[in-house]
Design an enzyme around this catalytic site. Structure first.
Site, mmCIF file in Angstrom:
data_model
loop_
_atom_site.group_PDB
_atom_site.id
_atom_site.type_symbol
_atom_site.label_atom_id
_atom_site.label_comp_id
_atom_site.label_asym_id
_atom_site.label_seq_id
_atom_site.Cartn_x
_atom_site.Cartn_y
_atom_site.Cartn_z
ATOM 1 N N LYS A 153 3.854 33.884 -19.104
ATOM 2 C CA LYS A 153 4.249 32.585 -19.828
ATOM 3 C C LYS A 153 3.150 31.743 -19.932
ATOM 4 O O LYS A 153 2.715 31.220 -20.998
ATOM 5 C CB LYS A 153 5.168 31.825 -18.670
ATOM 6 C CG LYS A 153 5.649 30.729 -18.871
ATOM 7 C CD LYS A 153 6.664 30.224 -17.899
ATOM 8 C CE LYS A 153 6.975 28.721 -18.089
ATOM 9 N NZ LYS A 153 8.068 28.239 -17.133
ATOM 10 N N GLU A 169 -4.487 38.148 -12.902
ATOM 11 C CA GLU A 169 -4.169 39.589 -12.815
ATOM 12 C C GLU A 169 -3.896 40.261 -14.392
ATOM 13 O O GLU A 169 -4.524 41.120 -14.586
ATOM 14 C CB GLU A 169 -2.752 39.982 -12.005
ATOM 15 C CG GLU A 169 -3.114 39.573 -10.624
ATOM 16 C CD GLU A 169 -2.858 38.086 -10.125
ATOM 17 O OE1 GLU A 169 -2.767 37.358 -11.069
ATOM 18 O OE2 GLU A 169 -2.572 38.075 -8.925
ATOM 19 N N GLY A 210 9.281 31.615 -14.763
ATOM 20 C CA GLY A 210 9.114 32.953 -15.076
ATOM 21 C C GLY A 210 10.072 33.887 -14.215
ATOM 22 O O GLY A 210 10.265 34.892 -14.881
ATOM 23 N N ARG A 211 10.520 33.666 -13.224
ATOM 24 C CA ARG A 211 11.679 34.471 -12.402
ATOM 25 C C ARG A 211 12.908 34.581 -12.906
ATOM 26 O O ARG A 211 13.875 35.238 -12.738
ATOM 27 C CB ARG A 211 11.553 34.283 -10.971
ATOM 28 C CG ARG A 211 11.840 32.783 -10.474
ATOM 29 C CD ARG A 211 11.539 32.183 -9.084
ATOM 30 N NE ARG A 211 11.631 31.011 -8.889
ATOM 31 C CZ ARG A 211 10.637 29.996 -8.959
ATOM 32 N NH1 ARG A 211 9.576 30.333 -9.368
ATOM 33 N NH2 ARG A 211 11.035 28.830 -8.552
ATOM 34 N N GLU A 252 10.924 33.048 -4.122
ATOM 35 C CA GLU A 252 10.115 31.899 -5.092
ATOM 36 C C GLU A 252 10.836 30.792 -5.068
ATOM 37 O O GLU A 252 10.260 29.634 -5.277
ATOM 38 C CB GLU A 252 9.506 32.615 -6.338
ATOM 39 C CG GLU A 252 8.275 31.882 -6.503
ATOM 40 C CD GLU A 252 7.362 32.508 -7.823
ATOM 41 O OE1 GLU A 252 7.733 32.663 -8.951
ATOM 42 O OE2 GLU A 252 6.187 33.111 -7.500
ATOM 43 N N HIS A 308 18.325 56.388 6.480
ATOM 44 C CA HIS A 308 17.645 57.174 7.132
ATOM 45 C C HIS A 308 16.314 56.598 7.438
ATOM 46 O O HIS A 308 15.239 57.014 7.840
ATOM 47 C CB HIS A 308 17.496 58.367 6.333
ATOM 48 C CG HIS A 308 18.657 59.181 6.125
ATOM 49 N ND1 HIS A 308 19.176 60.300 6.852
ATOM 50 C CD2 HIS A 308 19.328 59.090 5.112
ATOM 51 C CE1 HIS A 308 20.242 60.637 6.351
ATOM 52 N NE2 HIS A 308 20.632 60.074 5.369
ATOM 53 N N LYS A 326 -4.332 31.446 -5.071
ATOM 54 C CA LYS A 326 -4.863 31.451 -6.301
ATOM 55 C C LYS A 326 -6.478 30.896 -6.512
ATOM 56 O O LYS A 326 -7.375 31.552 -6.893
ATOM 57 C CB LYS A 326 -4.302 31.331 -7.623
ATOM 58 C CG LYS A 326 -2.976 31.956 -7.613
ATOM 59 C CD LYS A 326 -2.266 31.428 -9.097
ATOM 60 C CE LYS A 326 -0.825 31.937 -9.248
ATOM 61 N NZ LYS A 326 0.007 31.419 -10.102
#
Ligand code: F6P
Length: 545
Positions: free
Chosen positions: A207, A213, A267-268, A353, A384, A510
């Site tokens: 965005k 990253e 973003g999410r 978030e 399990h 960050k």
């Protein structure tokens, strides 16, 4: 000053009500009303939702709806749909619902025709992915593209990764997708393994186009491509998805090969924007349209259904009920669908978030706990691993079971007579049943169990869950599921009075990482300003790297 939800009459009534009914068990509630399992259900779009295995009575539900009204849920919801700046700390509209409006709908955001803008981008995405899928768009050496590698993180990764896996059955053009997100070089190295640069297209999805990253991975991927095919190949092998054309250009990607979106898409909440380009490349524009239509159908339900019959409202309120009145901390999400393996991870960003906040929209401290911790794994694998704690542990963990009536593919069972999918769903139903109703010491003793073992075998039950069934995992139903959770998060955020659409809490880490990077690799002595723990860890790392 934000109004304090815990000071409302509706909240106090719920506190009193909780004190009165917290001791009532699901066994008692079901025994008192044989029709409960049919009545406490609803259908939203194609989703059949059973909320009867919750520790609620008709009065609880009435009081929860009263709470939603006291918090102004309908007004906030309408404000979101109208494009108001409800993301107050960033002074932005919250427009993800406009991303899935049909072409003939109307929506204005910040004075612009949002529907026209959205469909202009969708058309460009469609034209581009059509060319990719038909082989008209080829790599620099004339080869067809067979792999798209999406480089992005957070909302620019989790949504498209989750949806592409969920819809793997719909991949019909010989294009597969890989997703690179982590700054750990292991991620990119592993995902490039076995790829032919001549047949690979990179989608750099960010965005802001400033995320460390993503830019680091995209730069490394560019080097990998240029080493194999030369600098001129970049134009045919790199496209971008972003809101920031200047940065895309500065990175060296032609803005004609950029697909845009807007600052009113968080973003999410962006998998249905151009961030879904990798999904469209794999499944095609028609299926992507079905995905958007699925989301839109849940939006319509959320916008129009009365609060007491409104799935996202009820499920959001139940989240509040357990978080704030029973003191539950987390919610398990248990998709009985291997193809939904990434759904819990996707929901973690969406929910945590959004609602992991300790101040209200006006900056004053919250007065109750916020932000359910979402976690989970597909069934039956989770059975399990961690279900022991769900069944007999000391914590109350409400669970969401998700299942599908029809499989996308099936196999016979051991004796060849039954279906593996039917076995999967019988496990889902068994688990929700056992969580709710358990097994008493008397019942266990009656089976002749060694008295010393009886207490270990007692299944306390009374553990609440929602079951969400859909006919099949399709583009439409995954869209409906996503929108269902988006709107639950919204409802909870409104009740808590927080801004569910900012994420300031991720910024400081960050900055610190950028400040620490040169210290980690430097030769000068570790600066005194570092706390003694971080300083000593830096020393250790330096002496071992
Ligand atoms: O750091 C958090 C975050 O801002 C998320 O909200 C977002 O989805 C992610 O980073 C990636 O951001 P971008 O798409 O701008 O690269």
């Amino acid at each position: 000053m934000s109004s304090d939800i815990t000071a409302t009459t509706a909240w106090r009534k719920l506190q009193d009500h909780h004190a009165a009914i917290a001791g009532r068990t699901l066994r008692e509630l079901f025994a008192a009303d044989p029709a409960r399992g049919r009545e406490l259900t609803l259908t939203a779009a194609e989703l059949y939702i059973d909320y009867s295995k919750h520790r609620v009575t008709a009065e609880t539900l009435d009081l929860l709806v009263e709470l939603a009204e006291a918090a102004g849920v309908p007004q906030r919801r309408d404000a979101m749909f109208e494009g108001a700046h409800i993301n107050t700390s960033e002074n932005r509209a919250v427009g993800h619902v406009a991303l899935r409006l049909p072409r003939d709908a109307a929506a204005t955001i910040d004075g612009a025709d949002a529907v026209a803008e959205v469909h202009e981008v969708l058309d460009r995405m469609g034209d581009f992915t059509d060319k990719l899928r038909s082989g008209e768009w080829r790599g620099a050496t004339g080869e067809r593209i067979t792999t798209v590698v999406n480089i992005g993180i957070g909302g620019s990764d989790l949504g498209p990764d989750m949806v592409t896996r969920a819809l793997r059955h719909y991949a019909d053009a010989g294009i597969s997708a890989r997703f690179v997100s982590n700054i750990d070089p292991a991620d990119l190295i592993a995902k490039l393994t076995g790829l032919d640069p001549a047949r690979t297209l990179f989608i750099v999805a960010s965005k802001t186009f400033s995320t460390l990253e993503t830019l680091t991975n995209a730069t490394a991927a560019r080097r990998w491509l240029v080493a194999a095919l030369g600098e001129d190949a970049v134009a045919k092998h790199f496209v971008a998805v972003s809101t920031n054309a200047e940065r895309v250009e500065a990175f060296g990607i032609d803005t004609n090969h950029m697909f845009g979106f807007w600052d009113w898409v968080g973003g999410r909440y962006s998998v249905d924007s151009a961030i879904g380009l990798s999904v469209m490349a794999v499944i095609g524009r028609t299926r992507f349209d079905e995905f958007l239509a699925g989301m839109h159908s849940m939006d319509r339900h959320f916008a129009t259904a009365p609060l007491a019959e409104n799935a996202p409202v009820l499920l959001g309120l139940l989240g509040v009920w357990y978080s704030n009145f029973f003191g539950a901390q987390s919610r398990a999400v248990l998709p009985y669908s291997n193809d939904l393996a990434r759904f819990p991870a996707y929901l973690q960003q969406l929910t945590m978030e959004s609602n992991g906040k300790s101040v209200r929209a006006d900056g004053t401290p919250v007065t109750t706990s916020t932000g359910e911790i979402f976690w989970g794994e597909p069934g039956t694998n989770g059975q399990h691993a961690f279900y022991q704690l769900l069944h007999q542990g000391t914590r109350l963990i409400p669970a969401d079971f998700i299942g599908f009536a029809r499989p996308t593919g099936d196999l016979p069972t051991i004796d060849g007579t039954g279906s593996m999918h039917d076995l999967l769903i019988s496990n889902l139903l068994a688990q929700s049943e056992v969580l709710a109703f358990g097994k008493t010491a008397d019942e266990i003793r009656a089976e002749g169990t060694d008295p010393a073992v009886v207490p270990h075998k007692v299944m306390p039950g009374n553990r609440p869950s929602t079951t969400i069934f859909a006919p099949m995992l399709t583009p439409g139903t995954i869209g409906q599921l996503i929108a269902l959770y988006e709107h639950q998060v919204f409802v909870e955020g409104v009740i808590w009075g927080i801004d569910s659409f900012d994420q300031w809490g991720v910024e400081l880490g960050k900055q610190q990482a950028l400040a620490l990077a040169p210290i980690l690799t430097g030769t000068e002595s570790v600066p005194h300003e570092l706390d003694s723990s971080t300083g000593t860890l830096v020393d250790w790392y330096r002496s071992h790297r």
